[in-house]
Design a protein around this motif. Structure first.
Motif, short mmCIF file in Angstrom:
data_model
loop_
_atom_site.label_atom_id
_atom_site.label_comp_id
_atom_site.label_asym_id
_atom_site.label_seq_id
_atom_site.Cartn_x
_atom_site.Cartn_y
_atom_site.Cartn_z
N PHE A 64 0.82 -1.22 0.00
CA PHE A 64 0.00 0.00 0.00
C PHE A 64 0.85 1.26 0.00
O PHE A 64 0.36 2.35 -0.29
CB PHE A 64 -0.94 0.02 1.20
N ASN B 11 -2.52 -6.56 -4.89
CA ASN B 11 -3.34 -7.71 -5.28
C ASN B 11 -2.55 -8.80 -6.00
O ASN B 11 -3.10 -9.82 -6.40
CB ASN B 11 -4.56 -7.27 -6.11
N PHE C 257 -7.03 -5.57 9.49
CA PHE C 257 -6.91 -4.15 9.79
C PHE C 257 -7.44 -3.85 11.19
O PHE C 257 -8.27 -4.58 11.72
CB PHE C 257 -7.69 -3.33 8.77
N PHE D 299 -16.60 -6.20 4.61
CA PHE D 299 -17.42 -5.56 3.58
C PHE D 299 -18.87 -5.53 4.07
O PHE D 299 -19.49 -6.58 4.24
CB PHE D 299 -17.31 -6.33 2.27
N PHE E 127 -14.47 -14.03 -0.15
CA PHE E 127 -14.20 -12.99 -1.16
C PHE E 127 -12.93 -13.27 -1.96
O PHE E 127 -12.94 -13.28 -3.19
CB PHE E 127 -14.11 -11.62 -0.48
N LEU F 131 -11.70 -0.29 3.00
CA LEU F 131 -12.41 -1.33 2.24
C LEU F 131 -11.66 -1.63 0.95
O LEU F 131 -11.53 -2.79 0.54
CB LEU F 131 -13.84 -0.88 1.93
N GLU G 58 -8.42 -1.32 0.46
CA GLU G 58 -7.20 -2.06 0.77
C GLU G 58 -7.52 -3.51 1.14
O GLU G 58 -6.80 -4.43 0.74
CB GLU G 58 -6.44 -1.36 1.90
N ALA G 59 -8.61 -3.70 1.89
CA ALA G 59 -8.99 -5.06 2.27
C ALA G 59 -9.30 -5.89 1.03
O ALA G 59 -8.95 -7.07 0.96
CB ALA G 59 -10.19 -5.03 3.21
N ALA G 60 -9.94 -5.27 0.03
CA ALA G 60 -10.27 -5.99 -1.19
C ALA G 60 -9.02 -6.22 -2.04
O ALA G 60 -8.84 -7.28 -2.63
CB ALA G 60 -11.33 -5.22 -1.99
N GLN G 61 -8.15 -5.21 -2.06
CA GLN G 61 -6.92 -5.30 -2.85
C GLN G 61 -6.03 -6.44 -2.38
O GLN G 61 -5.53 -7.22 -3.19
CB GLN G 61 -6.15 -4.00 -2.70
N ILE G 62 -5.83 -6.51 -1.08
CA ILE G 62 -4.91 -7.52 -0.55
C ILE G 62 -5.49 -8.91 -0.76
O ILE G 62 -4.76 -9.89 -0.86
CB ILE G 62 -4.58 -7.25 0.94
N ALA G 63 -6.84 -8.99 -0.90
CA ALA G 63 -7.47 -10.28 -1.19
C ALA G 63 -7.35 -10.63 -2.68
O ALA G 63 -7.84 -11.66 -3.11
CB ALA G 63 -8.93 -10.26 -0.76
N GLY G 64 -6.74 -9.74 -3.45
CA GLY G 64 -6.49 -10.04 -4.85
C GLY G 64 -7.35 -9.30 -5.86
O GLY G 64 -7.21 -9.50 -7.06
N ALA G 65 -8.25 -8.43 -5.38
CA ALA G 65 -9.18 -7.78 -6.30
C ALA G 65 -8.51 -6.63 -7.06
O ALA G 65 -7.67 -5.93 -6.50
CB ALA G 65 -10.39 -7.25 -5.54
N ASN G 66 -8.88 -6.45 -8.34
CA ASN G 66 -8.39 -5.30 -9.09
C ASN G 66 -9.41 -4.15 -8.97
O ASN G 66 -10.47 -4.31 -8.37
CB ASN G 66 -8.12 -5.66 -10.54
#
Ligand SMILES: Nc1ncnc2c1ncn2[C@@H]1O[C@H](COP(=O)(O)OP(=O)(O)OP(=O)(O)O)[C@@H](O)[C@H]1O
Ligand SMILES: [Mg+2]
Lengths: 353, 263
Positions: free
Chosen positions: A52, A73, A81, A87, A98, B162, B164-172
């Motif tokens: 990040f 990603n 966190f 979500f 997810f 939110l 960052e949480a999605a990004q680290i899970a692999g989402a673009n």
């Protein structure tokens, strides 16, 4: 070869350098804590590992792969966190699933994995709940499950317990540690709570103002702090002003009482002022096996802490704190009473500044 | 206390009368097509007019397209400004207010100058091109409302965490916006959509000057040439507009609960 290898990591915001050339290497399966006071750069390091933040210089290797330039990603890491960050539009099952869904895991397999994860965090059958229907502790467990469900290479946690109350904080940190052991997942845990770091880590990186002060196992950090900062930041510590009497005989004068300090550096000069440090728990009241040094003073204050009683003893100008177990059959010492305290000379440390 | 309440009621009733009396009068008039007694003849006449059907259908389609284009433009714009360029927000606020300040007639004359059939991008050269231009014009007109609705929606969620949480899970980025951001601000987006629809359905200036067969110019045409039908149409437009507004309210109850519990 180390599993996580961070070398010369630096981060500057304008002229302000907040991480100053940090290097460390850890093995697969280790539980690592980054410990330090607020603003020392712990979060910044973790966020650089996660992707990040972009390092100003330095490299981050995970499992032999240089991930410094990868997007978050693409790193195959999991993160929890401080603010849960579930979500809100997805139920617990979809939150945990997810990452699996993103990576194209079929629905059937996903459902099984989610159920396994919920069992692991002690919330079986919670698939259909929504985040707002759960307590903070439960949400943070789900956040943990969401982070580990896709089998990441490493787990990153940024003060995951600090929004929870004291009881849950302790039980959840033990749970995190147990799950980490079970999965054998390399984990980096950021905290400013020394007790938290000491209790769950394999190794601790103690940080101050963007630098590593000391890196080691919890008992090394606690028992053999290498700098004054580490000694004072980790655990309670007594600082005692003393004067060197005879460097050859390793004797010092502490408010007029002359004692032998085995750790006194040979380079000290007679008459020099030095600071001795000692942990409260190595001091005893009265004679005790192995304690060859005795100091005399008066009881200044007695604090009842439950199972432990903390006594402050004035030795003259110096005041030391010592801890003794609460003995239900004996009355605690009275304020103003004379008292003899003993310790082993090797427990007196002379710290570098 | 009692005195206060009395005057409060007087002001409220006066205000209500200001809106309701003309409405009731219009409705009453719309029922008088047949001499001597009340009937819905004017409504029947309106609904059976093929021009009503085609222009209304045309405006509905243009409205839906304007909503889709608006969402595709506004949601990512607000998202990126909040996430990466927060210093740009005052500029966005200003730009999105411009359609309220600049009259539609100026906008449409600008369009005709820029995109006429002898220009490099001759949008007005074909019916399809003009339709596209109309959609974009309506997106612009609705911008002050859609931008604010979406911005307010995003304020209620922690966009950065939110993401960052999605990004680290692999989402673009596309996956983050469609799977996480959009669903969490859906109610805000839909209220923007209904406002857009309400604006488009009765708009006259732009549709007329671009010479498109929209509902607004049809209303104007009927208003100029008939007696009872315009009153019926006014009531119909009113119901459509307020229906759209009512939908915004109803949707509010389906908002996902975003408040995080910290106990
Ligand atoms: N985006 C940023 N821009 C400028 N300065 C920043 C930014 N992010 C962090 N800093 C600064 O970097 C320093 C380290 O911040 P960091 O968040 O890593 O601290 P921390 O050790 O995690 O502290 P805490 O325990 O309070 O979370 C702080 O002085 C902070 O003000
Ligand atoms: Mg931090």
């Amino acid at each position: 070869m180390a599993f996580l290898d961070v070398s010369n990591l630096t981060k500057s915001y304008g002229a302000n350098t907040v991480v100053k050339g940090v290097s460390f290497a850890f093995d697969k399966g280790e539980f690592i804590s980054l410990l330090g006071p607020s603003g020392c750069g712990k979060t910044t390091i973790l966020r650089m590992i996660a992707g990040f933040e972009t390092p100003s210089s330095g490299t981050i290797m995970v499992d032999g792969q240089d991930i410094t330039g990868l997007k978050p990603n693409q790193r195959k890491l999991g993160m929890v966190f401080q603010a849960y960050a579930l979500f809100p539009n997805l139920n617990v099952g979809d939150n945990i699933g997810f990452g699996l869904k993103i990576s194209g895991v079929p629905a059937e397999e996903r459902r099984a994995r989610v159920a396994d994860m919920l069992k692991l965090i002690g919330l079986p059958g919670f698939e259909k709940r929504y985040p707002y229907e759960m307590s903070g502790g439960q949400q943070q467990r789900v956040a943990l499950a969401r982070a580990i469900a896709p089998r990441p290479r490493m787990l990153l946690l940024d003060e995951p317990l600090s929004a929870l109350d004291a009881k849950i904080r302790v039980s959840l940190r033990e749970e995190i540690r147990a799950i980490q052991r079970e999965l054998g997942i390399t984990t980096v845990f950021v905290t400013h709570d020394q007790e938290e770091a000491l209790s769950i880590s394999d190794r601790i990186v103690v940080m101050n103002a963007g630098n590593i002060e000391q890196l080691g196992a919890p008992h090394d950090i606690y028992n053999m702090p290498r700098t004054r900062f580490v000694a004072t930041f980790v655990g309670q510590l007594n600082n005692l002003d003393a004067t060197v009497v005879d460097p050859a005989a390793q004797t010092v004068s502490l408010d007029g009482q002359v004692i032998t300090v085995p750790n006194l550096p040979a380079s000290s000069t007679a008459g020099a002022a030095i600071v001795l440090t000692v942990r409260p728990e190595v001091l005893s009241i009265g004679q005790r096996q192995g304690n060859e040094l005795a100091l005399h003073g008066t009881v200044e204050d007695v604090t009842f802490l439950g199972s432990v009683i903390r006594i402050r003893v004035a030795l003259g100008r110096n005041v030391v704190s010592l801890d003794t177990f609460n003995d239900q059959r004996a009355a605690p010492p009275q304020r103003g009473a004379p008292i003899e305290i003993t310790l082993a000379g090797k427990d007196l440390l002379v710290l570098a500044n | 206390m009692k005195q206060n309440r009395f005057w409060a009621w007087v002001v409220f009733l006066a205000g209500a009368a200001y809106f309701i009396v003309p409405l009731v009068a219009t409705f009453e008039f719309s029922l008088r097509m047949r001499r001597g007694y009340y009937s819905f003849d004017s409504y029947a006449s309106v609904f059976s007019d093929p021009n009503f059907q085609t222009t209304f259908g045309y405006s509905v389609v243009i409205g839906i397209l304007a909503i889709i284009v608006g969402i595709v433009v506004v949601v990512p714009a607000v998202y990126f400004v909040r996430l990466r360029m927060p210093w740009l927000r005052p500029v966005m606020e200003f730009i999105t207010l411009l359609p309220l300040i600049i009259p539609a007639i100026i906008l449409v004359y600008g369009y005709i100058r820029l995109y006429n059939s002898s220009s490099i991008i001759p949008f007005t050269g074909s019916a399809l091109g003009t339709d596209i231009l109309l959609v974009f014009a309506y997106v612009t007109l609705a911008l002050p409302y859609t931008y604010r609705a979406v911005d307010t929606g995003m304020r209620t969620i922690d966009v950065q965490t939110l993401t960052e949480a999605a990004q680290i899970a692999g989402a673009n980025t596309v996956q983050i916006i469609t799977a996480i951001i959009l669903p969490n601000i859906l109610v805000a987006v839909l209220s923007g959509a209904f406002l857009t629809f309400a604006i488009v359905i009765g708009e006259f200036t732009i549709a007329s000057l671009l010479n498109r067969p929209a509902f607004g110019p049809y209303l104007q045409n009927i208003g100029a040439n008939r007696a009872y039908e315009p009153a019926a149409l006014a009531i119909i437009s009113f119901i459509i507009t307020w229906g759209a507004m009512g939908m915004i309210n109803v949707l509010g109850h389906f908002a996902p609960r975003t408040s995080a519990r910290t106990d």
